[in-house]
Design a protein around this motif. Structure first.
Motif, mmCIF file in Angstrom:
data_model
loop_
_atom_site.group_PDB
_atom_site.id
_atom_site.type_symbol
_atom_site.label_atom_id
_atom_site.label_comp_id
_atom_site.label_asym_id
_atom_site.label_seq_id
_atom_site.Cartn_x
_atom_site.Cartn_y
_atom_site.Cartn_z
ATOM 1 N N THR A 104 0.813 -1.218 0.000
ATOM 2 C CA THR A 104 0.000 0.000 0.000
ATOM 3 C C THR A 104 0.845 1.265 0.000
ATOM 4 O O THR A 104 0.305 2.348 -0.198
ATOM 5 C CB THR A 104 -0.930 0.039 1.222
ATOM 6 O OG1 THR A 104 -0.135 -0.038 2.410
ATOM 7 C CG2 THR A 104 -1.917 -1.114 1.199
ATOM 8 N N ALA A 105 2.154 1.131 0.241
ATOM 9 C CA ALA A 105 3.061 2.287 0.272
ATOM 10 C C ALA A 105 2.509 3.389 1.165
ATOM 11 O O ALA A 105 2.365 4.544 0.749
ATOM 12 C CB ALA A 105 3.324 2.802 -1.135
ATOM 13 N N ASP A 106 2.198 3.036 2.420
ATOM 14 C CA ASP A 106 1.678 4.021 3.373
ATOM 15 C C ASP A 106 2.665 5.175 3.529
ATOM 16 O O ASP A 106 3.878 5.000 3.377
ATOM 17 C CB ASP A 106 1.475 3.359 4.743
ATOM 18 C CG ASP A 106 0.246 2.478 4.798
ATOM 19 O OD1 ASP A 106 -0.331 2.217 3.732
ATOM 20 O OD2 ASP A 106 -0.113 2.043 5.897
ATOM 21 N N PRO A 107 2.167 6.378 3.857
ATOM 22 C CA PRO A 107 3.064 7.524 4.058
ATOM 23 C C PRO A 107 4.079 7.249 5.162
ATOM 24 O O PRO A 107 3.778 6.568 6.152
ATOM 25 C CB PRO A 107 2.110 8.650 4.469
ATOM 26 C CG PRO A 107 0.775 8.238 3.949
ATOM 27 C CD PRO A 107 0.757 6.743 4.018
ATOM 28 N N THR A 108 5.288 7.784 4.976
ATOM 29 C CA THR A 108 6.331 7.609 5.986
ATOM 30 C C THR A 108 6.652 8.915 6.707
ATOM 31 O O THR A 108 7.504 8.922 7.595
ATOM 32 C CB THR A 108 7.614 7.059 5.344
ATOM 33 O OG1 THR A 108 8.022 7.921 4.274
ATOM 34 C CG2 THR A 108 7.372 5.652 4.798
ATOM 35 N N ASP A 109 5.992 9.986 6.325
ATOM 36 C CA ASP A 109 6.169 11.272 7.006
ATOM 37 C C ASP A 109 4.876 11.636 7.730
ATOM 38 O O ASP A 109 3.778 11.405 7.211
ATOM 39 C CB ASP A 109 6.514 12.385 6.015
ATOM 40 C CG ASP A 109 7.876 12.188 5.377
ATOM 41 O OD1 ASP A 109 8.789 11.736 6.094
ATOM 42 O OD2 ASP A 109 8.027 12.473 4.172
ATOM 43 N N PRO A 110 4.987 12.224 8.924
ATOM 44 C CA PRO A 110 3.783 12.606 9.661
ATOM 45 C C PRO A 110 3.018 13.725 8.960
ATOM 46 O O PRO A 110 3.573 14.477 8.162
ATOM 47 C CB PRO A 110 4.333 13.072 11.020
ATOM 48 C CG PRO A 110 5.748 13.440 10.748
ATOM 49 C CD PRO A 110 6.218 12.553 9.658
ATOM 50 N N GLY A 111 1.734 13.825 9.280
ATOM 51 C CA GLY A 111 0.888 14.868 8.722
ATOM 52 C C GLY A 111 -0.475 14.805 9.366
ATOM 53 O O GLY A 111 -0.774 13.889 10.141
ATOM 54 N N PRO A 112 -1.353 15.777 9.088
ATOM 55 C CA PRO A 112 -2.682 15.774 9.689
ATOM 56 C C PRO A 112 -3.594 14.737 9.038
ATOM 57 O O PRO A 112 -3.512 14.502 7.829
ATOM 58 C CB PRO A 112 -3.194 17.195 9.413
ATOM 59 C CG PRO A 112 -2.484 17.596 8.156
ATOM 60 C CD PRO A 112 -1.135 16.947 8.222
ATOM 61 N N GLY A 113 -4.417 14.113 9.841
ATOM 62 C CA GLY A 113 -5.341 13.129 9.304
ATOM 63 C C GLY A 113 -6.611 13.037 10.122
ATOM 64 O O GLY A 113 -6.627 13.326 11.321
#
Length: 437
Positions: free
Chosen positions: A295-304
């Motif tokens: 799924t290549a999940d994001p590796t950098d934090p961010g708002p969700g």
């Protein structure tokens, strides 16, 4: 400033950050930048002894400790607490002959898989390789291989902990059955876990990847997903995901992970051949070390903004709701196939989850108006699905504003509360979702 908080610097070798210090805002931030963590201090423990020293100081001074390796699963329920970062506890040992592993609190699943994969073994990892093993497992741990082997918590054989008095110990089913049961999926409310020991599982062959289609084929892809999951063996896990990238055209993805060979996987996934022309197809034989590539999940934090609900079936108009209704402003609406070992009896706090599917939604709350729109869209989605949604959902997928009681049976909640009162009567520990709330 509370003198007890200031005195943390005299108790540990790791870095202590107070609100007046440079770097404090960054240090206290969780993975989800939409969640505020108004903590009194951040302590970056140098090792397990440092972590124990923090707990002893907190117990003596009347402080509360919330442990986070990197902040996945944060709820914001941290007002006035000491945030204990355990990322520096990075010891990992894999024993391929015994098919076991020991991971300290800062170890990620990507590291475990990289060590175990070359031996034809896998841990109970999820889609993201950067999530910590300990935090994930304390929340139950919903793995790609859950249909075959249950929750990640079911594979645990021992915990290394610091108790509410600041004493280090090792907890097993034989040494302390109540605490062992609670830590296997009940969250971090009962002790500070500094390491976990768990069984690895055979994975001599693994086939996985993603088929990506234009959004116009969403209904046909959903029909294929439904047909696959109706007959899927426990070794096959399949996810259906509608994607709405900002500024881009809608897409639909079908993700798979199969503990077996390519030929058998392609036969089980044959309904996907009738969907239409794919934009991309990354399915292939892979190592467990490559699991995060599916799924290549994001590796950098961010708002969700995320929400999850269990789903009883895909009958009737479920396809129209999940595959055809406009999901905007949500970025993603995902349906995961559960069942298999996840629905069978488990002697952990997580227990069996009867629902055969799970709906997971995700959006970007970049403003108050957008956040309100995401809440309203999720509410409409649950309303459209009617009685199919509800009931329990995994602890690790709880969202701010939800309760630990949403993740467990009433009987399990009552037992977890008994364990909390007995093992931490002074409230030294606070989990992301406390069981007494």
């Amino acid at each position: 400033m509370n003198a007890a908080v200031e005195n943390l610097r005299t108790q540990v070798r790791g870095r202590v950050l107070l609100p007046s210090d440079d770097g404090f805002a960054q240090a206290r931030s969780p993975w989800n930048r939409a969640v505020e963590q108004p903590v009194a201090a951040v302590v970056e423990a140098a090792d397990a002894d440092d972590a124990a020293a923090v707990v002893r100081h907190a117990r003596a001074a009347g402080l509360t400790v919330a442990a986070q390796p990197n902040g996945h699963g944060a709820s914001g329920n941290t007002a006035g607490v000491v945030l204990l970062r355990t990322g520096a506890l990075d010891g990992l040992a894999v024993d391929p002959a015994a098919r076991t592993a020991r991971a300290e609190a800062g170890v990620t699943w990507g590291r475990v898989q990289a060590e175990a994969g070359p031996h034809g073994l896998t841990g109970m990892a999820g889609s993201s390789p950067i999530v910590s093993v300990v935090g994930y497992t304390l929340g139950g741990g919903l793995s790609w291989f859950g249909r075959s082997h249950g929750w990640a918590a079911d594979s645990v054989t021992a915990f290394e902990v610091v108790d509410a008095e600041g004493e280090r110990g090792r907890v097993t089913a034989a040494s302390d059955p109540d605490l062992f049961w609670a830590l296997r999926g009940g969250g971090g409310d009962f002790a500070l876990v500094t390491a976990v020991e768990f069984d690895l599982h055979p994975a001599p062959e693994l086939y996985g990847g993603r088929m990506l289609f234009p959004g116009a084929l969403a209904a046909r892809a959903f029909d294929a997903f439904r047909a696959i999951t109706e007959k899927a063996p426990d070794a096959l896990s399949t996810w259906y995901t509608r994607l709405h990238p900002p500024g881009g055209d809608p897409l639909v993805a079908v993700d798979v992970a199969f503990l077996g060979g390519e030929a058998e996987a392609k036969e089980l996934l044959r309904p996907l051949e009738a969907v239409g022309a794919a934009i991309a197809d990354t399915r292939r034989p892979m190592s467990p070390a490559e699991l995060g590539a599916i799924t290549a999940d994001p590796t950098d934090p961010g708002p969700g903004f995320s929400r999850a609900r269990s789903l009883a079936d895909l009958d009737g108009d479920a396809g129209a709701v999940l595959a055809e209704e406009d999901a905007a402003p949500l970025l993603m609406v995902q349906v995961r196939h559960l069942g298999g070992a996840l629905a069978r009896p488990s002697d952990s706090a997580t227990g069996a989850l009867a629902a055969p599917y799970l709906v997971y939604t995700l959006g970007l709350p970049l403003s108050a108006d957008l956040a309100a729109g995401l809440r309203e869209r999720c509410a409409r989605l649950w309303e459209s699905l009617g009685g199919r949604v509800g009931g329990r959902r995994p602890y690790s997928l709880l969202a701010p504003g939800e309760s630990a009681a949403d993740a467990f049976t009433p009987e399990a909640v009552a037992r977890l509360r008994e364990v909390k009162r007995a093992r931490d009567p002074h409230g030294v520990f606070r989990a992301n979702f406390p069981v007494l709330d």
